[in-house]
Write a protein that holds these residues in place. Structure first.
Motif, PDB file in Angstrom:
ATOM      1  N   ILE A  22     -18.164  13.968 -23.218  1.00 34.00           N
ATOM      2  CA  ILE A  22     -16.967  12.889 -23.604  1.00 34.00           C
ATOM      3  C   ILE A  22     -17.278  11.981 -24.609  1.00 34.00           C
ATOM      4  O   ILE A  22     -16.555  11.570 -25.365  1.00 34.00           O
ATOM      5  N   ILE A  23     -18.502  11.304 -24.478  1.00 31.96           N
ATOM      6  CA  ILE A  23     -19.119  10.571 -25.604  1.00 31.96           C
ATOM      7  C   ILE A  23     -18.935  10.941 -26.709  1.00 31.96           C
ATOM      8  O   ILE A  23     -18.554  10.372 -27.839  1.00 31.96           O
ATOM      9  N   GLU A  24     -19.575  12.391 -26.979  1.00 31.66           N
ATOM     10  CA  GLU A  24     -19.473  13.122 -27.971  1.00 31.66           C
ATOM     11  C   GLU A  24     -18.067  13.296 -28.652  1.00 31.66           C
ATOM     12  O   GLU A  24     -18.133  13.191 -29.916  1.00 31.66           O
ATOM     13  N   LEU A  25     -17.276  13.764 -27.769  1.00 29.46           N
ATOM     14  CA  LEU A  25     -16.029  13.946 -28.033  1.00 29.46           C
ATOM     15  C   LEU A  25     -15.377  12.569 -28.849  1.00 29.46           C
ATOM     16  O   LEU A  25     -14.792  12.444 -29.979  1.00 29.46           O
ATOM     17  N   LEU A  26     -15.637  11.336 -28.039  1.00 30.86           N
ATOM     18  CA  LEU A  26     -15.043  10.214 -28.662  1.00 30.86           C
ATOM     19  C   LEU A  26     -15.757   9.785 -29.937  1.00 30.86           C
ATOM     20  O   LEU A  26     -15.033   9.295 -30.770  1.00 30.86           O
ATOM     21  N   VAL A  27     -17.144  10.000 -30.013  1.00 33.52           N
ATOM     22  CA  VAL A  27     -17.740   9.698 -31.492  1.00 33.52           C
ATOM     23  C   VAL A  27     -17.164  10.689 -32.521  1.00 33.52           C
ATOM     24  O   VAL A  27     -16.825   9.895 -33.714  1.00 33.52           O
ATOM     25  N   GLU A  28     -16.803  11.662 -32.470  1.00 35.63           N
ATOM     26  CA  GLU A  28     -16.249  12.703 -33.258  1.00 35.63           C
ATOM     27  C   GLU A  28     -14.655  12.194 -33.487  1.00 35.63           C
ATOM     28  O   GLU A  28     -14.489  12.180 -34.556  1.00 35.63           O
ATOM     29  N   LEU A  29     -13.872  11.615 -32.290  1.00 35.31           N
ATOM     30  CA  LEU A  29     -12.612  11.404 -32.382  1.00 35.31           C
ATOM     31  C   LEU A  29     -12.790   9.871 -33.493  1.00 35.31           C
ATOM     32  O   LEU A  29     -11.893   9.746 -34.604  1.00 35.31           O
ATOM     33  N   ARG A  30     -13.710   9.067 -33.294  1.00 33.15           N
ATOM     34  CA  ARG A  30     -13.650   7.935 -34.246  1.00 33.15           C
ATOM     35  C   ARG A  30     -13.938   8.334 -35.538  1.00 33.15           C
ATOM     36  O   ARG A  30     -13.378   7.454 -36.333  1.00 33.15           O
ATOM     37  N   ALA A  31     -14.811   9.297 -35.824  1.00 31.84           N
ATOM     38  CA  ALA A  31     -15.421   9.525 -37.225  1.00 31.84           C
ATOM     39  C   ALA A  31     -14.066  10.447 -37.803  1.00 31.84           C
ATOM     40  O   ALA A  31     -13.863   9.938 -38.959  1.00 31.84           O
ATOM     41  N   VAL A  32     -13.323  11.238 -37.240  1.00 35.91           N
ATOM     42  CA  VAL A  32     -12.195  12.098 -37.752  1.00 35.91           C
ATOM     43  C   VAL A  32     -11.192  11.288 -38.037  1.00 35.91           C
ATOM     44  O   VAL A  32     -10.604  11.363 -39.072  1.00 35.91           O
ATOM     45  N   SER A  33     -10.801  10.272 -36.982  1.00 31.82           N
ATOM     46  CA  SER A  33      -9.658   9.575 -37.156  1.00 31.82           C
ATOM     47  C   SER A  33      -9.645   8.529 -38.258  1.00 31.82           C
ATOM     48  O   SER A  33      -8.678   7.745 -38.895  1.00 31.82           O
ATOM     49  N   ARG A  34     -11.027   8.028 -38.620  1.00 34.81           N
ATOM     50  CA  ARG A  34     -11.346   6.850 -39.384  1.00 34.81           C
ATOM     51  C   ARG A  34     -10.496   7.239 -40.630  1.00 34.81           C
ATOM     52  O   ARG A  34     -10.311   6.420 -41.459  1.00 34.81           O
TER      53      ARG A  34
END
Length: 76
Positions: A22-34
């Protein structure tokens, strides 16, 4: 993961996700959505489950919402 075929909150495939995934998904979400100007500084793994849904503390959304949002952002 496909934006045209979203994952449902009660999908049993989500039950195998642990805190690290879940942390990996959130890190990816932060990176992509930035790239789109979207910021999620308070997003973190939430309660393990509520009514069978694995949750993320982003207003207590199911992890399926994070996965589906990632799919939409990746498509655009």
């Amino acid at each position: 993961m496909n934006a045209h075929h979203p994952i449902q909150p009660m999908d049993p495939a989500l039950n195998h996700l642990g805190r690290a995934e879940i942390i990996e998904l959130l890190v990816e979400l932060r990176a992509v959505s930035r790239e789109f100007g979207l910021l999620w500084p308070s997003a973190k793994p939430g309660e393990r489950a509520l009514d069978g849904r694995v949750l993320v503390n982003l207003g207590n959304v199911p992890v399926s919402t994070v996965i589906n949002l990632l799919a939409v952002l990746r498509e655009f």
